[in-house]
Write an enzyme that holds these catalytic residues in place. Structure first.
Site, PDB file in Angstrom:
ATOM      1  N   VAL A 192      49.055  41.152  35.030  1.00  0.00           N
ATOM      2  CA  VAL A 192      49.655  40.468  36.164  1.00  0.00           C
ATOM      3  C   VAL A 192      51.161  40.454  35.966  1.00  0.00           C
ATOM      4  O   VAL A 192      51.653  40.058  34.901  1.00  0.00           O
ATOM      5  CB  VAL A 192      49.125  39.023  36.304  1.00  0.00           C
ATOM      6  CG1 VAL A 192      49.674  38.368  37.560  1.00  0.00           C
ATOM      7  CG2 VAL A 192      47.601  39.020  36.329  1.00  0.00           C
TER       8      VAL A 192
ATOM      9  N   ASP B 168      33.999  32.224  40.849  1.00  0.00           N
ATOM     10  CA  ASP B 168      34.640  32.155  39.526  1.00  0.00           C
ATOM     11  C   ASP B 168      35.648  31.017  39.525  1.00  0.00           C
ATOM     12  O   ASP B 168      36.741  31.123  38.976  1.00  0.00           O
ATOM     13  CB  ASP B 168      35.323  33.477  39.201  1.00  0.00           C
ATOM     14  CG  ASP B 168      35.663  33.600  37.710  1.00  0.00           C
ATOM     15  OD1 ASP B 168      36.482  34.467  37.364  1.00  0.00           O
ATOM     16  OD2 ASP B 168      35.127  32.816  36.897  1.00  0.00           O
TER      17      ASP B 168
END
Length: 878
Positions: free
Chosen positions: A26, A124
């Site tokens: 990321v 999630d």
């Protein structure tokens, strides 16, 4: 293409790495077209057509509490850049009150509800997927992408079940399974009710700072999700009805819509008690066939791992696992050392058993660890290359023991062992003492021989690591008494020359062609040519938050030859240790409230304060506790303290740190001042009752005394000058914990014998005579103020007392007897007993209530570290 700061990805300018996510890396980036910052998640593989279709549906979500998905590339997602910590980071600080949690929960409900209304669910949901901006706005990350990332499910194929996809993504294994709904853990189809279950688990964690489900392994965690009997007693009464509705295992009976949670939260805020309940069996969880459920979980994990390894290239198998080591004993925070076998199949570590430390061994494919008898006071375990033997140090010797148990075999004496490594030629290279070089010891038995020599500027060689092929050995060399500062060096067996490689401590060699070592709590890697034994390129960080023991410079990690890394996190050292309590001979005692984490202690001569050492930020910190005012004062912030003693007026404290001696005021009104520095490391022992004599050790095999001069000022108000050093006594064995008698004529200490530590007394000045005081072992002697008794403790923790007389330079001890059946904590060398001025009570260290049943040490294991090293090396341009 290589991604890094300064490169572009599509129209986006990459600025910096934010971290690693389940799908890949990321990055923080800038969109020059709109002049805004964005977060880009780059996957390791190209997106499928189905993922692209699902992700575009997620991008249509537009809600203030959901992280916006701006753009989709062939293998990357462009999202809203959000400042602020995750909810998980906030939870780690402390449990939240219901008033603090409610605004966060309301926003969380709003975001989940907005997605559910568009038939998009998270699957999630967990604290690390929730961010809180500096303005207090809640943002849910990755909404819907878990579903989008799944391949189309195939009936009765557990390898394609949604729960397995989450478990087998490269990255953190432990964590996500803790928030799975029971139907998700069982591989069944899921819908929005899985998010409602996860919401309930998150609420629990926010209010308690503990995970509701968290077993030793993935299988144990999933078994808990499926079978654990839930107890909500740790939460406020008003929130329990809502939690009960969210945490019903049968999805059909669970809360149907997350919007109902908003109604419940509003009622709680208004002070109304919501009358919500669930069928008792459902609220507790189904208890039928728990063994079958656990077996199912194990089979599911096995199928998942098989599916992942069968379909993915090996280079993606970098996996991190937080695990319970499986010992029925808590961590010994002072000597929390561990090792791993060369093939990565077995670990050895130290844990506390009834106040003392012992060695445990565990195969990684087994659930529990086994204590190894005869390993009292063990430290620094290491394995033979065939994995059949574990070497270790105890107080005074280097030993080895079979991994299957048996009687440990003594190889040689070791004054203060600081690491060892087993070579391919059957020899062990070890650091046997603080102020000496490395020593070669035949593992089959034989005479030790010196390998390296200290030069004039060095104080220690320690933490050796033998290189493969018998080429040489890596080690740490310190140029001062501060063992946190020094160099990693290599010694060549061929030409017997040394070479400095890099600044750092605790080196290990990786088969990937790298040297790894610690600086502070970061594990660094550096390219290393084992043929020429030279480094190439630049160091790059590999793993953060690795525990390193301040004051000794030893890292709490080890790595196998096949690339399995095990380590304790730096946070694991803090908060360990014992409490303090008053103890009478009859066994009556009372805890001192407000003091925990004690590693050693000494009561002030006036009995009004106690000085103690506690680990803070992995540093042995010296504090003073005022027993009358119930207040603490921290005296050291930069030094890692090893030994200390009060001035006679109870206003000052002497201590040793980093091999130097210091003085400081006990009220914290002065900075510590160095009073003595020698070429050899110094260890403070005691101060005479008249304040004129300082007793300390050099290399632990000799006791020295020195006169103190105060320029007419009280001993607790000014740092003294240290006069000429005079050797008081020397012993062929290691001597610890010496104490000067009230009349200043005798010095008691314990030395390390072959069978057990023993207490002795010698005269001041030394006449050459030595009187044996203990009978069946003993340590940590303490003189009674009455001048007639000497106390010490057995390895079992029982306190003994000996009456004595002295006349004409002759010391006459009587027969030892038990003073109290109460056990005290601390190792053989720890200052853990202090007598009150009247001699009627004793201040002792005691295990915290319930400490013997505390969870075993928690460690982190990284499998296939080589792939992460190569990836990091590539990212750093090497």
């Amino acid at each position: 293409m290589t991604i890094g700061p300064g490169t572009t990805l599509g129209p986006y300018e990459i600025l910096s790495l934010l971290g690693e996510g389940g799908m890949g890396s990321v990055w923080k980036a800038r969109d020059p077209r709109l002049g805004r910052f964005v977060a880009i998640k780059v996957a390791r593989v190209q997106f499928s057509e189905r993922f692209d279709r699902e992700a575009r549906a997620v991008a249509a979500l537009n809600h203030n509490n959901i992280c916006t998905l701006y753009d989709i590339g062939p293998n990357y997602l462009v999202m809203e850049f959000i400042e602020g910590p995750t909810l998980g980071a906030r939870i780690q600080q402390s449990p939240m009150t219901l008033n603090e949690a409610t605004p966060i929960l309301r926003q969380l409900v709003d975001g989940i509800e907005a997605a559910h209304e568009k038939n998009i669910y998270h699957r999630d949901l967990k604290p690390d997927n929730i961010k809180i901006t500096p303005e207090g706005v809640v943002k849910i990350l990755d909404f819907g992408l878990a579903k989008a990332a799944d391949p189309p499910p195939m009936p009765d194929d557990p390898a394609n079940a949604p729960t397995l996809r989450i478990m087998t993504v490269a990255g953190m294994i432990m964590g996500t399974p803790s928030y799975m709904s029971p139907e998700q853990a069982a591989g069944k189809p899921v819908d929005k009710r899985a998010d409602i279950w996860a919401f309930g688990v998150i609420v629990w964690e926010m209010l308690t700072k503990t995970q509701l489900f968290g077993g030793e392994t993935i299988a144990h965690t999933l078994a808990e999700v499926l079978t654990k009997e839930l107890n909500l007693d740790g939460t406020p009464q008003s929130i329990r009805p809502l939690l009960t509705r969210c945490l019903i295992r049968e999805a059909k009976e669970r809360m149907r819509d997350i919007g109902e949670a908003r109604i419940a939260l509003n009622k709680i805020a208004a002070g109304e008690q919501e009358a919500i309940s669930a069928p008792p069996v459902l609220a507790r969880g189904r208890r039928l066939f728990p063994a079958l459920a656990a077996i199912f979980a194990l089979l599911a994990v096995g199928a998942a791992i098989y599916s992942w390894f069968a379909t993915r290239p090996v280079k993606q198998q970098f996996v991190t696992l937080d695990t319970n080591l499986g010992a029925p004993a808590p961590m010994d925070t002072l000597w929390a050392t561990l090792g791993i076998s060369p093939d990565g199949s077995r670990i050895a570590f130290v844990a506390n058993v009834k106040g003392g430390r012992m060695l445990f061994s565990r195969r990684l494919d087994q659930e529990s660890a086994t204590v190894i008898p005869g390993t009292e006071d063990a430290a620094y375990p290491f394995f033979s290359l065939d994995g059949r033997w574990i070497g270790f140090f105890d107080t005074g010797s280097l030993k080895k023991v079979s991994v299957d148990g048996g009687t440990p075999i003594t190889l040689c004496e070791a004054a203060a062992g600081r690491g060892a490594s087993w070579g391919e030629d059957g020899n062990i290279i070890a650091s046997l003492g603080n102020a000496q070089g490395l020593t070669l010891i035949p593992a089959a038995g034989g005479k030790p021989s010196a390998l390296t020599q200290l030069d004039k500027t060095e104080s220690t060689h320690r933490f050796p690591s033998v290189l493969p092929g018998g080429r040489g050995v890596l080690f740490f060399a310190s140029q001062s008494g501060n063992y946190n500062v020094g160099n990693i060096e290599v010694f060549s067996f061929k030409d017997r020359k040394r070479r400095v490689l890099v600044n750092g401590t605790y080196p290990r060699y990786l088969a990937s062609g790298h040297l790894v070592y610690l600086k502070s709590s970061t594990l660094f890697a550096l390219p290393f040519d084992i043929g020429s034994m030279t480094v190439k390129g630049s160091p790059f960080p590999l793993v953060d938050h690795v525990a390193v023991r301040e004051g000794r410079g030893h890292g709490l990690y080890d790595v196998s030859r096949n690339g399995t890394l095990i380590f304790y996190r730096s946070s694991s050292l803090d908060g360990g240790g014992d409490t303090l309590k008053w103890l009478e001979a009859a066994g009556r005692g009372a805890d001192i409230p407000g003091i925990t984490g004690v590693l050693s202690q000494r009561l002030a001569p006036d009995g009004k304060k106690v000085a103690y050492v506690s680990l803070q930020n992995s540093r042995a910190t010296l504090l003073v506790y005022d027993l009358q005012r119930a207040s603490k004062t921290t005296l050291t912030f930069e030094h890692s303290v090893s030994d200390f003693a009060w001035t006679p007026d109870s206003r000052g404290i002497f201590f040793s740190a980093g091999g130097l001696l210091f003085w400081t005021r006990a009220d914290g009104a002065s900075q510590p001042q160095k009073i003595l520095e020698e070429k050899e490391p110094l260890f403070l022992h005691d101060i005479s009752q008249d304040g004129q004599l300082l007793s300390f050790g050099k290399s632990r095999t000799a006791i020295y005394n020195a006169k103190l001069e105060y320029d007419g000022k009280p001993s607790g108000e000014t740092a003294p000058r240290v006069g000429k050093l005079e050797q008081c006594c020397r012993d062929g064995r290691v001597m610890f914990g010496s104490r000067i008698s009230p009349d200043g004529k005798w010095i008691a200490f314990h030395s390390i014998e072959a069978s057990a530590p023993q207490v002795y007394v010698r005269s001041i000045p030394d006449s050459g005579a030595k009187w044996h005081v203990s009978v069946d072992g003993g340590a940590s002697p303490v003189w009674s103020p009455n001048g007639r008794e000497l106390f010490y403790k057995l390895q079992s923790g029982r306190i003994m007392v000996v009456e004595y007389t002295s006349k004409g330079g002759v010391f006459s001890p009587g027969i030892p007897r038990s003073w109290s059946e109460q056990r005290v904590s601390g190792g053989a060398t720890i200052a853990n007993m202090s007598l009150t001025p009247d001699g009627k009570r004793m201040l002792v260290m005691a295990a915290r209530a319930g400490q013997e049943s505390e969870a075993s040490p928690q460690a982190t294991i990284i499998f296939n570290l080589f792939e992460e090293v190569r990836r990091r090396a590539q990212a750093s341009g090497q």
